[in-house]
Design a protein around this motif. Structure first.
Motif, PDB file in Angstrom:
ATOM      1  N   GLU A  40      37.609  35.498  66.447  1.00 40.20           N
ATOM      2  CA  GLU A  40      36.230  35.037  66.218  1.00 40.20           C
ATOM      3  C   GLU A  40      36.152  33.700  65.506  1.00 40.20           C
ATOM      4  OE1 GLU A  40      32.902  37.389  65.211  1.00 40.20           O
ATOM      5  OE2 GLU A  40      34.075  39.248  65.369  1.00 40.20           O
ATOM      6  N   MET A  41      37.109  33.447  64.607  1.00 41.61           N
ATOM      7  CA  MET A  41      36.955  32.306  63.697  1.00 41.61           C
ATOM      8  C   MET A  41      38.155  31.369  63.674  1.00 41.61           C
ATOM      9  SD  MET A  41      34.117  32.292  62.231  1.00 41.61           S
ATOM     10  CE  MET A  41      32.698  33.360  62.380  1.00 41.61           C
TER      11      MET A  41
ATOM     12  N   SER B 262      26.089  28.416  57.794  1.00 39.17           N
ATOM     13  CA  SER B 262      24.659  28.102  57.887  1.00 39.17           C
ATOM     14  C   SER B 262      24.139  27.414  56.622  1.00 39.17           C
ATOM     15  CB  SER B 262      23.858  29.397  58.127  1.00 39.17           C
ATOM     16  OG  SER B 262      23.804  30.147  56.917  1.00 39.17           O
TER      17      SER B 262
ATOM     18  N   CYS C 103      37.503  27.660  63.523  1.00 37.79           N
ATOM     19  CA  CYS C 103      36.495  27.183  62.555  1.00 37.79           C
ATOM     20  C   CYS C 103      37.112  26.155  61.607  1.00 37.79           C
ATOM     21  CB  CYS C 103      35.984  28.387  61.766  1.00 37.79           C
ATOM     22  SG  CYS C 103      34.879  27.941  60.432  1.00 37.79           S
TER      23      CYS C 103
ATOM     24  N   CYS D 199      33.559  38.079  59.135  1.00 36.73           N
ATOM     25  CA  CYS D 199      33.150  36.944  59.973  1.00 36.73           C
ATOM     26  C   CYS D 199      31.667  36.634  59.784  1.00 36.73           C
ATOM     27  CB  CYS D 199      33.481  37.216  61.444  1.00 36.73           C
ATOM     28  SG  CYS D 199      35.265  37.266  61.739  1.00 36.73           S
ATOM     29  N   GLU D 200      30.873  37.665  59.513  1.00 39.89           N
ATOM     30  CA  GLU D 200      29.454  37.397  59.244  1.00 39.89           C
ATOM     31  C   GLU D 200      29.282  36.597  57.957  1.00 39.89           C
ATOM     32  OE1 GLU D 200      26.560  40.616  59.498  1.00 39.89           O
ATOM     33  OE2 GLU D 200      27.642  41.382  61.246  1.00 39.89           O
TER      34      GLU D 200
ATOM     35  N   ARG E 211      30.004  33.150  58.838  1.00 38.50           N
ATOM     36  CA  ARG E 211      28.852  32.557  59.560  1.00 38.50           C
ATOM     37  C   ARG E 211      27.747  32.192  58.582  1.00 38.50           C
ATOM     38  NH1 ARG E 211      29.583  36.800  63.103  1.00 38.50           N
ATOM     39  NH2 ARG E 211      31.107  36.118  64.622  1.00 38.50           N
TER      40      ARG E 211
END
Ligand code: PEP
Length: 254
Positions: A32-33, A253, A36, A245-246, A249
């Motif tokens: 997922e990351m 933001s 990043c 992962c949230e 995120r």
């Protein structure tokens, strides 16, 4: 992402995850990351899983960290692990002076200071943890406790302070589900930066100060958007890829 300090989210897995579970978790986070680059993501598994997690996150932007180390480079210290051994496994970071180590293993500021110096000598970035207990906060001495911890743990490190990360982890918020409000955390982070200024002058502006203590997906953004909060040291929520992962995120933001 308006801060010039790189936002950093580090997962402290503590004494959790067998080797195969650690590999799964690291692979899920990488999926997922892994690409990043706006947030520095650090996985800190137990020693037994460092190799497999390091392999799982190779060829990604994720970084590896350890949860502890010894201050001596080698020798007759049965059961201990040195900074160079961690570098051998491609660790970039090491958590030092976590409140659980201070409480259960009687680590003092002096011990943390020796470990931090040894880590830096081996090119490992130390994440030095500080934080007050509830009794100390209720007695009105949270700032003096944290100041003493910082001055003791970072003694003699003024010239290299920009290579050190600090994690403010109020003991009453760790694993309790009780988070410091963004305002309370920001006030302490700002205070910490002023103490760091007394240790390393203008280098204090570059120090990443992470918040730790029941950081979750639903409170992460409010905390990380505070001016002196540069990310999080995450315990419980780092044990599950989706939640971790949230949080990343949420950091993206801010
Ligand atoms: C920690 O132990 O570093 C920590 C912050 O734990 P938790 O997120 O579970 O409170």
């Amino acid at each position: 992402m308006s801060k010039f300090r790189k936002c950093t989210i580090a997962g402290n897995w503590k004494m959790n995850k067998a080797v195969n579970e650690a590999e799964d978790l690291a692979s899920s986070v990488k999926r997922e990351m892994g690409e990043c680059s706006d947030v520095e993501i650090v996985l800190c598994p137990p020693f037994t899983a460092l190799k497999v997690v390091g392999d799982a996150i190779s060829e990604s932007r994720l970084k590896l960290g350890a949860q502890n180390m010894h201050s001596e480079p080698d020798g007759a210290y049965t059961g201990e692990i040195s900074a160079n051994m961690l570098r051998d496994l491609f660790c970039h970071y090491v958590i030092l002076g976590h409140s659980e180590r201070r409480t259960y293993f009687h680590e003092t500021d002096d011990v943390v200071n020796r470990k931090a110096k040894a880590a830096l000598k081996a090119n490992l970035l130390p994440i030095v943890c500080v934080g007050e207990t509830l009794t100390e906060r209720d007695a009105g001495c949270a700032e003096s406790v944290v100041r003493t911890q910082l001055q003791g743990s970072l003694d003699g490190l003024g010239d290299v302070l920009d290579k050190v990360l600090v994690a403010y982890e109020p003991v009453w918020a760790i694993g309790t589900g009780r988070t410091a409000t963004p305002e309370t955390a920001q006030a302490m982070h700002k205070y910490i930066r002023s103490v760091l200024g007394g240790i390393g002058g203008s280098k204090a502006d570059s120090v990443r100060i992470l918040y730790g203590g029941s950081m979750k997906p639903d409170n992460a953004a409010a905390l990380i958007s505070q001016p002196d909060i540069d990310g999080g040291l995450v315990g419980g929520a780092a044990l599950e890829a989706r939640q971790f992962c949230e949080i990343v995120r949420a950091a993206l933001s801010c």
